[in-house]
Design a protein around this motif. Structure first.
Motif, PDB file in Angstrom:
ATOM      1  N   GLU A   1       0.805  -1.227   0.000  1.00 10.37           N
ATOM      2  CA  GLU A   1       0.000   0.000   0.000  1.00 10.37           C
ATOM      3  C   GLU A   1       0.839   1.279   0.000  1.00 10.37           C
ATOM      4  O   GLU A   1       0.530   2.228  -0.716  1.00 10.37           O
ATOM      5  CB  GLU A   1      -0.967   0.007   1.202  1.00 10.37           C
ATOM      6  N   ALA A   2       1.902   1.307   0.809  1.00 11.52           N
ATOM      7  CA  ALA A   2       2.694   2.542   0.912  1.00 11.52           C
ATOM      8  C   ALA A   2       3.340   2.886  -0.427  1.00 11.52           C
ATOM      9  O   ALA A   2       3.331   4.044  -0.867  1.00 11.52           O
ATOM     10  CB  ALA A   2       3.761   2.387   1.990  1.00 11.52           C
ATOM     11  N   MET A   3       3.878   1.864  -1.080  1.00 20.75           N
ATOM     12  CA  MET A   3       4.580   2.110  -2.342  1.00 20.75           C
ATOM     13  C   MET A   3       3.606   2.508  -3.451  1.00 20.75           C
ATOM     14  O   MET A   3       3.891   3.390  -4.265  1.00 20.75           O
ATOM     15  CB  MET A   3       5.318   0.822  -2.717  1.00 20.75           C
ATOM     16  N   THR A   4       2.445   1.863  -3.452  1.00 19.07           N
ATOM     17  CA  THR A   4       1.435   2.195  -4.454  1.00 19.07           C
ATOM     18  C   THR A   4       0.903   3.607  -4.221  1.00 19.07           C
ATOM     19  O   THR A   4       0.701   4.374  -5.165  1.00 19.07           O
ATOM     20  CB  THR A   4       0.279   1.171  -4.420  1.00 19.07           C
ATOM     21  N   ALA A   5       0.709   3.948  -2.952  1.00 16.22           N
ATOM     22  CA  ALA A   5       0.240   5.306  -2.631  1.00 16.22           C
ATOM     23  C   ALA A   5       1.285   6.342  -3.053  1.00 16.22           C
ATOM     24  O   ALA A   5       0.946   7.415  -3.557  1.00 16.22           O
ATOM     25  CB  ALA A   5      -0.051   5.413  -1.144  1.00 16.22           C
ATOM     26  N   HIS A   6       2.554   6.004  -2.861  1.00 14.81           N
ATOM     27  CA  HIS A   6       3.629   6.917  -3.269  1.00 14.81           C
ATOM     28  C   HIS A   6       3.583   7.136  -4.785  1.00 14.81           C
ATOM     29  O   HIS A   6       3.624   8.270  -5.271  1.00 14.81           O
ATOM     30  CB  HIS A   6       4.983   6.329  -2.839  1.00 14.81           C
ATOM     31  N   TYR A   7       3.490   6.041  -5.526  1.00 11.92           N
ATOM     32  CA  TYR A   7       3.390   6.135  -6.986  1.00 11.92           C
ATOM     33  C   TYR A   7       2.191   6.993  -7.398  1.00 11.92           C
ATOM     34  O   TYR A   7       2.318   7.901  -8.229  1.00 11.92           O
ATOM     35  CB  TYR A   7       3.281   4.724  -7.583  1.00 11.92           C
ATOM     36  N   LYS A   8       1.050   6.729  -6.798  1.00  9.21           N
ATOM     37  CA  LYS A   8      -0.164   7.460  -7.186  1.00  9.21           C
ATOM     38  C   LYS A   8      -0.091   8.935  -6.800  1.00  9.21           C
ATOM     39  O   LYS A   8      -0.600   9.799  -7.511  1.00  9.21           O
ATOM     40  CB  LYS A   8      -1.399   6.807  -6.566  1.00  9.21           C
ATOM     41  N   THR A   9       0.560   9.219  -5.694  1.00  7.35           N
ATOM     42  CA  THR A   9       0.703  10.615  -5.271  1.00  7.35           C
ATOM     43  C   THR A   9       1.627  11.369  -6.230  1.00  7.35           C
ATOM     44  O   THR A   9       1.358  12.519  -6.590  1.00  7.35           O
ATOM     45  CB  THR A   9       1.238  10.689  -3.825  1.00  7.35           C
ATOM     46  N   ILE A  10       2.703  10.709  -6.655  1.00  6.44           N
ATOM     47  CA  ILE A  10       3.592  11.336  -7.651  1.00  6.44           C
ATOM     48  C   ILE A  10       2.799  11.593  -8.943  1.00  6.44           C
ATOM     49  O   ILE A  10       2.862  12.686  -9.514  1.00  6.44           O
ATOM     50  CB  ILE A  10       4.828  10.454  -7.941  1.00  6.44           C
ATOM     51  N   ALA A  11       2.038  10.590  -9.385  1.00 10.14           N
ATOM     52  CA  ALA A  11       1.259  10.740 -10.625  1.00 10.14           C
ATOM     53  C   ALA A  11       0.286  11.913 -10.515  1.00 10.14           C
ATOM     54  O   ALA A  11       0.216  12.761 -11.411  1.00 10.14           O
ATOM     55  CB  ALA A  11       0.512   9.440 -10.939  1.00 10.14           C
ATOM     56  N   ASP A  12      -0.434  11.987  -9.409  1.00 11.58           N
ATOM     57  CA  ASP A  12      -1.392  13.082  -9.208  1.00 11.58           C
ATOM     58  C   ASP A  12      -0.691  14.431  -9.204  1.00 11.58           C
ATOM     59  O   ASP A  12      -1.138  15.387  -9.820  1.00 11.58           O
ATOM     60  CB  ASP A  12      -2.131  12.921  -7.871  1.00 11.58           C
ATOM     61  N   TYR A  13       0.418  14.486  -8.498  1.00 14.34           N
ATOM     62  CA  TYR A  13       1.164  15.747  -8.391  1.00 14.34           C
ATOM     63  C   TYR A  13       1.677  16.205  -9.757  1.00 14.34           C
ATOM     64  O   TYR A  13       1.585  17.389 -10.110  1.00 14.34           O
ATOM     65  CB  TYR A  13       2.329  15.577  -7.411  1.00 14.34           C
ATOM     66  N   MET A  14       2.194  15.234 -10.550  1.00 19.17           N
ATOM     67  CA  MET A  14       2.733  15.597 -11.858  1.00 19.17           C
ATOM     68  C   MET A  14       1.631  15.883 -12.869  1.00 19.17           C
ATOM     69  O   MET A  14       1.886  16.435 -13.931  1.00 19.17           O
ATOM     70  CB  MET A  14       3.609  14.457 -12.420  1.00 19.17           C
ATOM     71  N   GLY A  15       0.415  15.449 -12.550  1.00 19.57           N
ATOM     72  CA  GLY A  15      -0.687  15.580 -13.514  1.00 19.57           C
ATOM     73  C   GLY A  15      -0.640  14.473 -14.556  1.00 19.57           C
ATOM     74  O   GLY A  15      -1.140  14.635 -15.669  1.00 19.57           O
TER      75      GLY A  15
END
Ligand SMILES: Cc1cc2nc3c(=O)[nH]c(=O)nc-3n(C[C@H](O)[C@H](O)[C@H](O)COP(=O)(O)O)c2cc1C
Length: 214
Positions: A166-180
């Motif tokens: 979960e932590a790693m997937t959340a990190h990936y998704k947060t980067i994706a959201d931040y970058m657009g």
């Protein structure tokens, strides 16, 4: 982009899709719109040449090439990429003090990429340090990278617990959201430990199919 905007955007991302249920292996539906002729950058994070995530990357790339996409692979573990100094010489969108493989090799490729693949083993519930060091260097092209791109996440780990991912997937998704950037698929492979043990598994097949279905 100034520092306040960076922090503000991160806050928005954290309130966004982060709390969504993470699919173990999310794939594009077969009838999704095709994106022919994309430029794809694959960032691999494992130092094990014949390891599991490098095999996932191989399979993804095989599928993507068959589908007509152009692929540039950057192996962070065998490249000369310095850790970000945080000196702010770049001002988050300018020249970096380091003239290493990030600057000379990856930087021009990732700027023009339509899709970026993050491919890493789980190391203590996070990305490998080699991949993370490369991600941190996005800082020098932060503004330039905030363009419409897609992204993919490929990851393997030894344990069987879904919670561990979960932590790693959340990190990936947060980067994706931040970058657009739009997340278009994840292959997350639990129970994969020794080098090469992913070969012939459904996760290798899913990596190939994800590349092929883009
Ligand atoms: C430094 C290190 C840290 C690791 N941390 C974890 C972990 O937190 N959870 C886990 O399930 N596996 C962990 N593993 C196991 C790897 O994620 C697993 O062996 C994976 O398949 C390695 O992928 P690779 O062959 O692409 O390097 C770790 C392995 C190493 C070497």
């Amino acid at each position: 982009m100034d520092r306040r905007e960076f922090i503000k955007k991160s806050g928005v991302a954290a309130a966004g899709t982060l709390l969504d249920t993470t699919p173990f292996a999310s794939m594009l539906a077969k009838d999704d719109k095709k994106n022919n002729g994309m430029k794809i950058v694959v960032l691999t994070g494992s130092p094990r040449k014949n390891g599991n995530t490098n095999h996932m990357a191989d399979e993804f790339i095989r599928g993507a090439k068959e589908a007509g996409h152009e692929v540039f692979r950057f192996n962070t573990a065998t490249s000369d990429v310095h850790s970000c100094l945080g000196c702010n010489h770049c001002g988050m969108d300018g020249p970096c003090v380091y003239e290493d493989d990030f600057t000379k090799v990856l930087r021009p490729e990732i700027i023009k990429a339509d899709l970026v693949v993050f491919c890493s083993p789980m190391y203590y519930f996070g990305f490998s340090a080699q991949l993370k060091a490369t991600i941190d260097r996005f800082y020098a092209i932060n503004g330039t990278l905030h363009t419409r791109k897609k992204c993919v996440f490929l990851m393997a780990y030894a344990n069987m617990s879904k919670k561990d991912a979960e932590a790693m997937t959340a990190h990936y998704k947060t980067i994706a959201d931040y970058m657009g950037w739009e997340d278009v698929g994840c292959v997350i492979a639990p129970g994969i430990w020794t080098a090469g043990s992913i070969k012939g598994t459904k996760y290798a097949k899913e990596s190939y199919e994800l590349g092929k279905l883009l």
